[in-house]
Design a protein around this motif. Structure first.
Motif, PDB file in Angstrom:
ATOM      1  N   ALA A 125     -44.839 -76.853  17.135  1.00  0.00           N
ATOM      2  CA  ALA A 125     -45.611 -76.350  16.010  1.00  0.00           C
ATOM      3  C   ALA A 125     -45.322 -77.143  14.845  1.00  0.00           C
ATOM      4  O   ALA A 125     -45.706 -76.732  13.620  1.00  0.00           O
ATOM      5  N   GLN A 137     -51.124 -77.260  21.538  1.00  0.00           N
ATOM      6  CA  GLN A 137     -50.028 -78.227  20.499  1.00  0.00           C
ATOM      7  C   GLN A 137     -50.440 -79.665  20.434  1.00  0.00           C
ATOM      8  O   GLN A 137     -50.234 -80.355  19.372  1.00  0.00           O
ATOM      9  N   VAL A 155     -53.694 -81.135  11.238  1.00  0.00           N
ATOM     10  CA  VAL A 155     -52.964 -81.639   9.865  1.00  0.00           C
ATOM     11  C   VAL A 155     -53.644 -82.456   9.025  1.00  0.00           C
ATOM     12  O   VAL A 155     -53.814 -82.283   7.959  1.00  0.00           O
ATOM     13  N   LEU A 184     -50.664 -72.488  20.338  1.00  0.00           N
ATOM     14  CA  LEU A 184     -50.223 -72.019  19.112  1.00  0.00           C
ATOM     15  C   LEU A 184     -51.350 -71.373  18.243  1.00  0.00           C
ATOM     16  O   LEU A 184     -52.374 -71.418  18.514  1.00  0.00           O
ATOM     17  N   LEU A 224     -54.713 -76.654   8.694  1.00  0.00           N
ATOM     18  CA  LEU A 224     -53.653 -75.769   8.719  1.00  0.00           C
ATOM     19  C   LEU A 224     -52.785 -75.714   7.531  1.00  0.00           C
ATOM     20  O   LEU A 224     -52.374 -76.535   6.855  1.00  0.00           O
ATOM     21  N   ILE A 237     -52.556 -80.549  17.227  1.00  0.00           N
ATOM     22  CA  ILE A 237     -51.636 -80.297  15.804  1.00  0.00           C
ATOM     23  C   ILE A 237     -51.682 -81.395  14.729  1.00  0.00           C
ATOM     24  O   ILE A 237     -52.339 -81.126  13.982  1.00  0.00           O
ATOM     25  N   GLY A 260     -52.872 -70.857  14.574  1.00  0.00           N
ATOM     26  CA  GLY A 260     -52.843 -71.552  13.263  1.00  0.00           C
ATOM     27  C   GLY A 260     -53.691 -70.817  12.141  1.00  0.00           C
ATOM     28  O   GLY A 260     -54.468 -70.028  12.399  1.00  0.00           O
ATOM     29  N   LYS A 302     -56.071 -71.196   8.541  1.00  0.00           N
ATOM     30  CA  LYS A 302     -56.443 -72.149   7.790  1.00  0.00           C
ATOM     31  C   LYS A 302     -56.260 -71.965   6.361  1.00  0.00           C
ATOM     32  O   LYS A 302     -55.898 -70.693   5.842  1.00  0.00           O
ATOM     33  N   TYR A 309     -46.371 -75.779  11.087  1.00  0.00           N
ATOM     34  CA  TYR A 309     -47.683 -75.514  10.906  1.00  0.00           C
ATOM     35  C   TYR A 309     -48.412 -74.479  11.626  1.00  0.00           C
ATOM     36  O   TYR A 309     -49.694 -74.251  11.497  1.00  0.00           O
ATOM     37  N   ALA A 310     -47.761 -73.787  12.643  1.00  0.00           N
ATOM     38  CA  ALA A 310     -48.455 -72.686  13.348  1.00  0.00           C
ATOM     39  C   ALA A 310     -47.310 -71.889  14.011  1.00  0.00           C
ATOM     40  O   ALA A 310     -45.934 -72.128  13.959  1.00  0.00           O
ATOM     41  N   TYR A 311     -47.841 -70.590  14.558  1.00  0.00           N
ATOM     42  CA  TYR A 311     -47.000 -69.655  15.071  1.00  0.00           C
ATOM     43  C   TYR A 311     -47.280 -69.810  16.586  1.00  0.00           C
ATOM     44  O   TYR A 311     -48.364 -69.832  17.012  1.00  0.00           O
TER      45      TYR A 311
END
Length: 440
Positions: free
Chosen positions: A159, A124, A131, A323, A136, A127, A325, A327, A166-168
Motif C-alpha cells: 500500500a 496492489q 498515485v 487494497l 488516491l 497503485i 483506496g 479518492k 496510499y491505501a488500506y
C-alpha cells in the motif's frame, strides 16, 4: 477548453482537501478501532491557558460511492450501513455500492478521477498508476498507524509508494502455491518428484511459465532480483535486476527443464486444466480444485528444485494484495467519513466476516489467527509460501509483455535444453537491459 480548466482546478482542490483532511478525524467506529490523526483524551485540544476548545468535526451529508468486486457488493453494503448506523454523527451520508472489480477499478479511476468512486478496491499492482493520476488520498498520522499496526508487513508495503501510504489493505491472499492430487503426488516438496509422479501416472503438471507473475518463482528462488524503485509521484526511477548472472542461468535452465517434461502444461487455472495431477494456482481456485480432486484434494507451499549447479532452491515468487483506496475529496467532513468507513471495512471483524462470507484471506494480523482461517488448507499453504516470496511492488506495463515473450521463447523451443550457456546468458542480458530501459 473551459471544461478542461475547470476539471484541473477541481482536481487541485481535491488534492488540497485530501492532504489537509487526512488524519483529522477522531471517530470511534463500531468495532472499537480509533481512526483519525489528531486525537485527544480530554475532549478538547489546547495550546495554552486561554486556547479555545477544538471545534467539533462537521461531517456534512451526501452519498459515498464504493466500488468493490461483484461477489462482495451486498456484503460491503451491509457492513457500510452497519457502520453508519453505529455512528449517528455521520448518518447524513448514505452509501452506494457498485460492482466494479479490482482489475477494472484502476482503469476507470484513471480515466475519470472526478467521476470515480469515493472508496474503491483495487489490486496492489495498480497503485503506481493511481498515485500518478491523483486518484488516491495519502494516508497519514493515526490513519497510517492503523494500517501498519493492524496488517501484515507485506500488505502494508504493498500500500506504499515511495515513503507514503496510499491505501488500506483488505486481503493478503493473492499469491500462488501447489494444489495436487494426493493419490498421484507422493512428495509435494520436490519439483522433480512431482513431475516424475505426474509422468508415471499419465497426469499433467500445470504452471504458467510465460507470465510475469509466475515466472519469477524460479529467478527469485536462485537469488535473482527484479524490483523497481518509484518516487512519491509513482514514477519509476530505477530497476534493480540481476537476471543476467550465473544465478539467472540456473533459473532459466530449470524452467526449460520443466517445459521439456511430457507432463508439463502451460497454464494456471484449475477450471481450464485437464487430467491434472498438480497445478500452481491461487486461492481463487480452491473451490474448483476441491471439486476436481475430491477426497484427494491437497495443498502445499511450492516445491524446491535441484539446480544445474547441484544446489537446492525453494521456489519463490510474488505475494499480492487487495487494497481499499480513497479518492481525494473537496469536503473535509466527507473525507473524514471516508477514512473512518475504510478503516471499518478493513478492520479485524469485517475482514474475518468477509473471509467467512466469500473466503478472502485476511491481511489483518488478528483475523489471520482465527481458528477457521488457520484451518483453511489453501490459505495455510499460501501463508507458508508467502514466507519465501516478495510483495509484488510496482512494475511497468511493458514488463509483463516482456516476461511473456521470454516464456514463449521456451515454449516455442527457441530456448531449449540444447541451448548453450552463452545463448541463455545472451537472452537474459537482453531481458535485463530492456527491463532497465523502462525506468530511464
Amino acid at each position: 477548453m473551459k471544461k478542461k480548466v475547470l476539471a484541473t482546478l477541481l482536481a487541485s482542490a481535491m488534492v488540497v482537501a485530501c492532504l489537509s483532511g487526512c488524519g483529522n478525524d477522531s471517530t470511534t467506529p463500531a468495532d472499537g478501532t480509533t481512526t483519525g490523526g489528531d486525537t485527544t483524551t480530554g475532549g478538547d485540544t489546547t495550546t495554552g491557558d486561554d486556547a479555545a476548545p477544538a471545534a467539533p468535526v462537521e461531517y456534512g451529508s451526501g452519498t459515498i460511492t464504493i466500488w468493490v468486486a461483484e461477489n462482495v457488493v451486498e456484503f460491503t453494503k451491509a457492513k457500510a450501513e452497519e457502520f453508519l448506523a453505529a455512528n449517528p454523527d455521520m448518518s447524513g451520508y448514505t452509501v452506494s455500492v457498485e460492482p466494479v472489480g479490482e482489475g477494472d477499478a484502476a482503469g476507470n479511476m484513471i480515466t475519470d478521477v472526478l467521476g470515480g468512486a469515493d472508496i474503491y478496491g483495487f489490486a496492489q499492482d495498480q497503485i503506481t498508476r493511481l498515485v500518478s493520476a491523483g486518484a488516491l488520498c495519502p494516508i497519514v498520522a493515526d490513519n497510517a498507524s492503523f494500517v501498519t499496526s493492524q496488517n501484515d508487513e507485506g500488505s502494508a508495503k504493498a500500500a506504499t509508494v515511495g515513503d507514503m501510504l496510499y491505501a488500506y489493505p483488505m486481503t493478503s491472499d493473492n499469491g500462488y502455491f501447489l494444489y495436487y492430487d494426493s493419490s498421484v503426488v507422493s512428495d509435494p516438496t520436490s519439483l522433480e518428484a512431482i513431475v516424475a509422479d505426474c509422468e508415471a501416472a499419465g497426469k499433467n503438471f500445470y504452471m504458467e511459465i510465460n507470465s510475469g507473475w509466475y515466472q519469477p518463482a524460479f529467478f527469485f528462488a536462485t537469488g535473482c532480483e527484479l524490483t523497481y524503485d518509484t518516487d512519491d509521484a509513482g514514477n519509476f526511477t530505477a530497476c534493480n535486476i540481476s537476471y543476467a548472472t550465473d544465478k539467472g542461468v540456473v533459473a532459466l535452465k530449470e524452467i526449460i527443464e520443466l517445459q521439456s517434461s511430457s507432463a508439463f502444461q502451460n497454464g494456471s487455472s484449475v477450471s481450464s486444466g485437464t487430467n491434472i495431477g498438480a497445478i500452481v494456482d491461487g486461492t481463487w481456485d480452491s473451490g474448483a480444485a476441491q471439486e476436481i480432486f475430491g477426497d484427494n484434494y491437497a495443498c502445499a507451499k511450492l516445491p524446491s528444485f535441484e539446480g544445474s549447479d547441484g544446489n537446492t532452491y525453494q521456489l519463490s515468487g510474488f505475494g499480492g494484495f487487495k487494497l481499499l483506496g480513497i479518492k481525494p475529496q473537496t469536503e473535509e467532513g466527507k473525507l473524514a467519513v471516508c477514512h473512518a468507513l475504510a478503516q471499518y471495512l478493513t478492520g479485524t471483524d469485517v475482514q474475518l466476516a468477509r473471509y467467512n462470507e466469500v473466503g478472502w484471506g485476511p491481511s489483518n494480523v488478528a483475523a489471520q489467527k482465527d481458528a477457521a482461517v488457520q484451518a483453511d488448507v489453501a490459505l495455510s499453504a499460501l501463508a507458508e509460501q508467502l514466507a519465501y516470496t516478495i510483495p509484488q511492488g510496482n512494475y511497468p506495463g511493458d514488463y509483463w509483455t516482456l516476461a511473456t515473450s521470454l516464456g514463449d521463447d521456451i515454449i516455442q523451443g527457441n530456448l531449449s535444453t540444447s541451448s548453450s550457456d552463452d545463448d541463455l546468458m545472451n537472452a537474459l542480458t537482453t531481458f535485463e537491459n530492456t527491463c532497465i530501459s523502462y525506468a530511464q
